[in-house]
Design an enzyme around this catalytic site. Structure first.
Site, PDB file in Angstrom:
ATOM      1  N   CYS A 203       0.829  -1.202   0.000  1.00 20.75           N
ATOM      2  CA  CYS A 203       0.000   0.000   0.000  1.00 20.75           C
ATOM      3  C   CYS A 203       0.867   1.257   0.000  1.00 20.75           C
ATOM      4  O   CYS A 203       1.057   1.917   1.013  1.00 20.75           O
ATOM      5  CB  CYS A 203      -0.946   0.028   1.190  1.00 20.75           C
ATOM      6  SG  CYS A 203      -2.228   1.280   1.041  1.00 20.75           S
ATOM      7  N   CYS A 382      -5.817   2.728  -4.374  1.00 22.30           N
ATOM      8  CA  CYS A 382      -5.235   3.266  -3.148  1.00 22.30           C
ATOM      9  C   CYS A 382      -6.121   4.410  -2.659  1.00 22.30           C
ATOM     10  O   CYS A 382      -6.087   5.498  -3.239  1.00 22.30           O
ATOM     11  CB  CYS A 382      -3.819   3.762  -3.399  1.00 22.30           C
ATOM     12  SG  CYS A 382      -2.984   4.320  -1.882  1.00 22.30           S
TER      13      CYS A 382
END
Length: 451
Positions: A203, A382
């Site tokens: 991430c 994201c």
């Protein structure tokens, strides 16, 4: 739009984790037990749980259902974590206990749970060997083992995380994500530094998500004039996708946040509150900090690095379209998620798109010896928190090209309140109630895509 790993911890907690693992091996499972399975899934993270359930359900729809002893998940971890929630914990929005469940409780009775970790991959004999020496054979193997965080890759980091007075924290661990909030909330003045390493991480937007939340917290509590916020990143830009990177850089400049690019954190001197960064020219610079949020370097699991199923970098080598192994001799091996070589961002949003593709190709392979026409386009997402009530939803595919779900309605290069509530409220609920049960298919929602 989700990301998770249940196997990343600071080195300072190794003793605790080893105890947990030993306890896990002693579990007496009520699930079917065998040394031969049709499908073996290595890893009980978001990828492993999602794809194991989808595989079982896919066979169920054909009139040729699998038996309870046909699919097994191999993983010794006691807990499963929803890692995106750790950013919410670090921002003071949720307690961390909301994002932890017993792994065994998430594995349905019709899927076997082998509470051990893999020690050896033997693809030529279609088998794996666990740390206790148990050999498990398979018809098809799915590797969803995640990645590892190299806490010792930054000198002094583990000790600083264990010291409540160090001002150093990280949202990349269940054990320290609440310390992040404590440090943010207690800071009244000084230098607040947020870091991101060069290279692949889980991430990639998370290191700046917590920075934006801290900045906004300081603004809302009238502390921002006394606190200097800086972003030190080993990367050359704010984000890998140009559209979002440019928008984030404008935001950084508007908010007066310092941007130090290609600065890689290599050491922390917590006693003197100094951080050392290495630049691309090989020189090092020392920076004083009052608060430091550290994102450690990451990489492939050690057990995979020396196995015959990985590429030179240590990732499981798979075709980027079909998720089948690139070596024809290992055609009965598939992989998805963080441990795979897929050239896309390592998030569970990617897994939601990868799982149905892998499932369809695995089903076809077991039925006919060939994969189907199902192809993965590299979709990932994201959800970039930029403040309380603000979130920029970055969605893209292979080639770092935007692939936006709501681009026809709003500019996803700008923060939106509704996206904030996706991150804070919708995604956690969808994760626990749908994704880990194999009922969430990314942009297709609860509808399994047709190929």
């Amino acid at each position: 739009m989700l990301a998770v790993s249940h196997r990343i911890r600071p080195a300072s907690y190794k003793a605790t984790i080893n105890t947990v693992r030993k306890s896990a091996v002693r579990f007496v499972s009520t699930k079917p037990s065998s040394d031969k399975y049709k499908v073996v899934v290595v890893g009980g993270g978001s990828g492993g749980l999602s794809v194991a359930n989808q595989i079982y359900d896919r066979f169920k729809t054909t009139g040729k259902p699998l038996k309870g002893s046909d699919v097994a998940i191999v993983d010794a971890e006691e807990y499963h974590y929803y890692q995106p929630g750790w950013t919410l914990v670090g921002a003071g929005l949720r307690p961390k206990t909301d994002f932890r469940r017993q792994l065994d409780s998430l594995i349905p009775k019709h899927i076997a749970h082998i509470p051990e970790n893999v020690k050896l991959f033997s693809p030529k004999s279609s088998s794996i060997t666990t740390e206790t020496g148990r050999e498990i054979s398979y018809d098809v193997l799915v590797v969803a083992a995640g990645l590892q965080i190299n806490w010792d890759g930054i000198k002094g980091l583990s000790g600083a995380l264990a010291d409540p007075t160090s001002g150093v924290s990280s949202i990349y661990s269940y054990n320290t994500c609440d310390k992040t909030w404590d440090d943010i909330e207690s800071l009244r003045s000084g230098n607040a530094i947020f870091t991101q390493p060069a290279g692949v991480i889980k991430c990639a937007g998370a290191p700046q998500k917590i920075m934006w939340m801290a900045w906004d917290r300081y603004r809302r509590t009238n502390r921002i004039d006394n606190i200097k916020v800086d972003f030190y990143t080993g990367m050359p830009t704010m984000f890998s996708v140009k559209k979002y990177s440019e928008a984030l850089n404008i935001l950084r400049e508007e908010r007066g946040v310092g941007g130090y690019f290609q600065h890689n954190l290599i050491a922390i001197d917590s006693a003197n509150h100094k951080a050392t960064f290495k630049k691309t020219d090989g020189t090092a610079v020392d920076v004083d900090y009052t608060l430091l949020h550290a994102t450690p370097p990451m990489g492939p699991l050690n057990v995979l690095k020396n196995s015959p199923i990985v590429d030179k970098a240590g990732w499981v080598s798979v075709n980027q379209d079909t998720l089948q192994h690139t070596n024809p001799e290992y055609s009965n091996i598939f992989s998805l998620g963080d441990c795979s070589s897929l050239p896309t961002s390592k998030t569970a949003a990617a897994i939601t798109a990868q799982s149905p593709v892998l499932t369809e190709n695995l089903f076809s392979f077991m039925d006919s010896g060939k994969v189907n026409d199902a192809k993965y386009d590299g979709y990932t997402s994201c959800p970039l928190l930029t403040g309380y009530g603000q979130l920029m939803l970055a969605e893209f595919k292979y080639g770092l090209e935007p692939k936006e779900s709501f681009g026809h309605l709003v500019d996803q290069g700008k923060s939106q309140r509704i996206f904030y509530h996706f991150k804070k409220d919708l995604f956690p609920a969808a994760y626990w109630n749908l994704m880990v049960k194999g009922k969430w298919f990314g942009v297709d929602g609860v509808f399994r895509p047709k190929f």
